[in-house]
Design an enzyme around this catalytic site. Structure first.
Site, PDB file in Angstrom:
ATOM      1  CB  ALA A  87     -38.259 -42.411  28.978  1.00  6.98           C
ATOM      2  CG  ASP A  88     -35.839 -38.311  30.707  1.00  9.45           C
ATOM      3  OD1 ASP A  88     -35.694 -39.484  30.038  1.00  9.45           O
ATOM      4  OD2 ASP A  88     -35.046 -37.464  31.368  1.00  9.45           O
ATOM      5  N   GLY A  89     -35.906 -37.872  25.512  1.00  7.82           N
ATOM      6  CA  GLY A  89     -35.560 -37.837  24.788  1.00  7.82           C
ATOM      7  C   GLY A  89     -36.606 -37.593  23.877  1.00  7.82           C
ATOM      8  CG  LEU A  90     -39.797 -40.688  23.883  1.00  9.56           C
ATOM      9  CD1 LEU A  90     -40.138 -41.811  23.573  1.00  9.56           C
ATOM     10  CD2 LEU A  90     -38.841 -40.841  22.261  1.00  9.56           C
ATOM     11  CE1 TYR A  91     -42.795 -31.517  26.907  1.00 13.22           C
ATOM     12  CE2 TYR A  91     -40.141 -31.122  27.257  1.00 13.22           C
ATOM     13  CZ  TYR A  91     -41.433 -29.982  27.550  1.00 13.22           C
ATOM     14  OH  TYR A  91     -41.915 -29.153  27.483  1.00 13.22           O
TER      15      TYR A  91
END
Length: 377
Positions: free
Chosen positions: A159-163
């Site tokens: 999920a972090d990768g989306l930011y």
């Protein structure tokens, strides 16, 4: 019955006063919030004069620092991000051997395709737009355009990768006008959704390891990590901010942003913060600042830009900001209650007023800047 109507009308009227405009709050002016921004950012930069590497945690701080610069035009903020970029040679991971480039988790210089080493490109692109110089985005173009030339689409697996990377795609599109950036943004996000998005809850698992029922919270519930969903909501806000109005996927992103916002708002605690496990407060109870700040930023951005209904969502942001400005913010300018680097809510982990970190400060700055824009409306 008459008294009931009077009470309901009073609640509605009071709610309207809170929701209509941030500026209606007499105890909170834009000047006061700007003072908080300077206090927080001054504290951080004074206590961290040496520049760190271009990995995600430092880079996430710089996304907040650049937002603070755009809002306040304080030259020290600009120079701090420029110095960091130069220190890192305008690169993320530094390997030049494309045959060795990886995108699973890793912190060495061969993890060039790992999103945690690509978020720095957001700041490089912002600095390029202020003072164009091809060296500032040369590595970003080399890396992202190589990545987009591959048949792989599973680059965003957490999920972090989306930011970290979604906003890179829109920023680089706006600089280069290469339509592949927007096509691959959609392709990579579609893959991410397929492994992390829970349609029923309207929330994102941190990654495939945490999908229910394979993984459960201590009370047997779905375990959605607040900072993880904070990364996603904030990332979508940043994408929509810079995505062309004519993009064919814009409605899809807008719908997802609004669904996520509704799900996020529903699990806010009465004290204004979000617990680390969003649907099971008992899993890791108590306040946490980084997720709360990213949510406050994303929700306020959505209100400010007409995507979210003010009457419904502004009270949520008000409670979040009260927590951020009176509990998370310490007298010296430190931002506390930031869960340390990790990937999940951890039962028993101590998070207190002294728990601070670069990415948490960056998230706080994003939320504060967006609040100023609301107050100035």
């Amino acid at each position: 019955m008459k008294n009931l109507y009077v009470t309901l009308f009073s609640v509605f009227l009071l709610g309207g006063m809170v929701c209509a405009s941030c500026a209606d709050k007499k105890t909170d002016s834009s000047e006061e919030v700007i003072e908080i921004i300077h206090k927080v950012n001054g504290y951080w930069q004074t206590n961290h004069p040496e520049h760190g590497r271009s990995f995600w945690d430092n880079a996430a701080y710089h996304t907040g620092n650049m937002e603070a610069y755009f809002l306040t035009e304080k030259s020290e903020y600009l120079e701090y991000s420029k110095g960091w970029s130069e220190h890192n040679q305008w690169k993320g991971a530094k390997s030049d051997d494309k045959t060795s480039w990886k995108y699973s988790y890793g912190e060495s210089d061969d993890y060039v395709l790992f999103g945690d080493y690509q978020i720095c490109f957001q700041t490089y692109a912002d600095l390029y737009n202020l003072e164009p110089d091809t060296q500032k985005i040369a590595r970003a173009r080399e890396v992202m355009e190589y990545q987009m030339s591959t048949p792989n689409h599973d680059y965003w697996w957490w999920a972090d990768g989306l930011y970290m990377v979604m906003p890179v795609m829109t920023k680089m599109y706006n600089i280069t006008k290469n339509p592949l950036y927007l096509e691959k943004l959609h392709e990579y996000l579609t893959y991410a959704d397929s492994i992390m998005y829970d349609e029923e809850a309207g929330l994102y698992y941190r990654d495939g390891k945490y999908v229910y029922p394979k993984h459960k919270s201590v009370n047997g519930k779905k375990d959605f990590w607040a900072r993880g969903d904070g990364w996603v909501l904030a990332g979508l806000a940043k994408v929509l901010k810079e995505l062309p109005e004519t993009d064919k996927y814009r409605k899809e992103y807008t719908d997802r942003f609004c669904t996520l916002a509704k799900s996020v708002a529903a699990c806010q605690q009465q004290e204004g913060y979000w617990t680390r496990s969003m649907l099971d407060p008992e899993h890791a109870p108590g306040p946490e600042t980084s997720g709360t700040a990213f949510f406050a930023y994303g929700l306020q951005w959505g209100i400010n830009n007409g995507l979210l209904n003010s009457e419904q969502y502004q009270p949520v942001v008000e409670k979040a900001w009260k927590y951020l400005s009176t509990v998370a913010l310490q007298p010296d300018g430190k931002i506390g209650y930031v869960q340390p680097i990790g990937e999940k809510a951890i039962p028993g982990q101590v998070v207190d007023a002294n728990s601070t970190s670069n990415f948490g400060v960056g998230a706080f700055l994003l939320a504060a800047c967006e609040r100023v824009r609301c107050l100035n409306k």
